[in-house]
Design an enzyme around this catalytic site. Structure first.
Site, PDB file in Angstrom:
ATOM      1  N   ASP A   7       0.871  -1.178   0.000  1.00  0.00           N
ATOM      2  CA  ASP A   7       0.000   0.000   0.000  1.00  0.00           C
ATOM      3  C   ASP A   7       0.905   1.225   0.000  1.00  0.00           C
ATOM      4  O   ASP A   7       1.509   1.560   1.020  1.00  0.00           O
ATOM      5  CB  ASP A   7      -0.911   0.017   1.225  1.00  0.00           C
ATOM      6  N   GLU A  71      -2.005  -1.594  -5.239  1.00  0.00           N
ATOM      7  CA  GLU A  71      -3.210  -0.853  -5.605  1.00  0.00           C
ATOM      8  C   GLU A  71      -2.978  -0.087  -6.901  1.00  0.00           C
ATOM      9  O   GLU A  71      -1.907   0.480  -7.115  1.00  0.00           O
ATOM     10  CB  GLU A  71      -3.561   0.125  -4.476  1.00  0.00           C
ATOM     11  N   ASP A 144      -2.405   1.586   6.987  1.00  0.00           N
ATOM     12  CA  ASP A 144      -1.680   1.286   5.744  1.00  0.00           C
ATOM     13  C   ASP A 144      -1.224  -0.174   5.712  1.00  0.00           C
ATOM     14  O   ASP A 144      -1.154  -0.789   4.646  1.00  0.00           O
ATOM     15  CB  ASP A 144      -0.463   2.209   5.606  1.00  0.00           C
TER      16      ASP A 144
END
Length: 169
Positions: A7, A71, A144
């Site tokens: 992330d 992501e 996170d």
């Protein structure tokens, strides 16, 4: 399958390592590692990028994943923030490419849908479900880290679904 989830963030980049365990009657997902790369604002952007790269390279070498999940780029109102985030993401992609690891990219809505069942879930819901799915004694902190684990879980769910359908990712 071992998946390394990332992330990306300009202040904190989270990472998590999960394995699929098919040894018992029911398949399950096991957390092998999780952590956060904290990037002090006092550091210059090149120093931050170097820290992210060095840490991710060390963790990738340590955990030897089969795939890296990250992501997808999302659009931000603030172009400057989006550019900095893209640079951190580029460093993460570079670390994976240097190790010849395949990279799977997922949209934020897909990640949340896969883990929580709702694409617009809040961070707290993601943390709760990640802890639940991985049978963790407490919520992953900072958020996170939970997001990185969620990205890895999303990849495992997607790979399992594709395998059942006769495809691969």
């Amino acid at each position: 399958m071992r998946v390394f989830g990332i992330d990306c963030g300009t202040e904190i980049t989270g990472f998590g390592v999960v394995d699929s365990d098919e040894s018992g009657p029911l398949s399950r997902i096991v957390c092998r590692a999780a952590g956060a790369i904290r990037l002090p604002k006092s550091m210059s952007l090149p120093e931050r990028l170097a820290q992210v790269h060095q840490t991710l390279c060390a963790e990738l070498d340590r955990w030897q994943p089969e795939v890296v999940a990250i992501e997808e780029v999302f659009y931000s109102v603030n172009a400057k923030s989006a550019l900095k985030l893209g640079q951190v993401r580029g460093v993460a992609l570079l670390a994976a490419a240097q190790r010849n690891l395949p990279v799977a990219e997922y949209a934020p809505l897909s990640i949340k849908s896969s883990v929580v069942g709702y694409g617009l879930a809040k961070k707290e819901q993601v943390q709760f479900m990640v802890a639940r799915l991985l049978d963790l004694p407490e919520l992953p902190e900072p958020p996170d880290v939970a997001d990185a684990l969620a990205i890895a879980i999303c990849h495992l769910h997607t790979a399992q679904t594709l395998a059942l359908q006769g495809g691969r990712r």
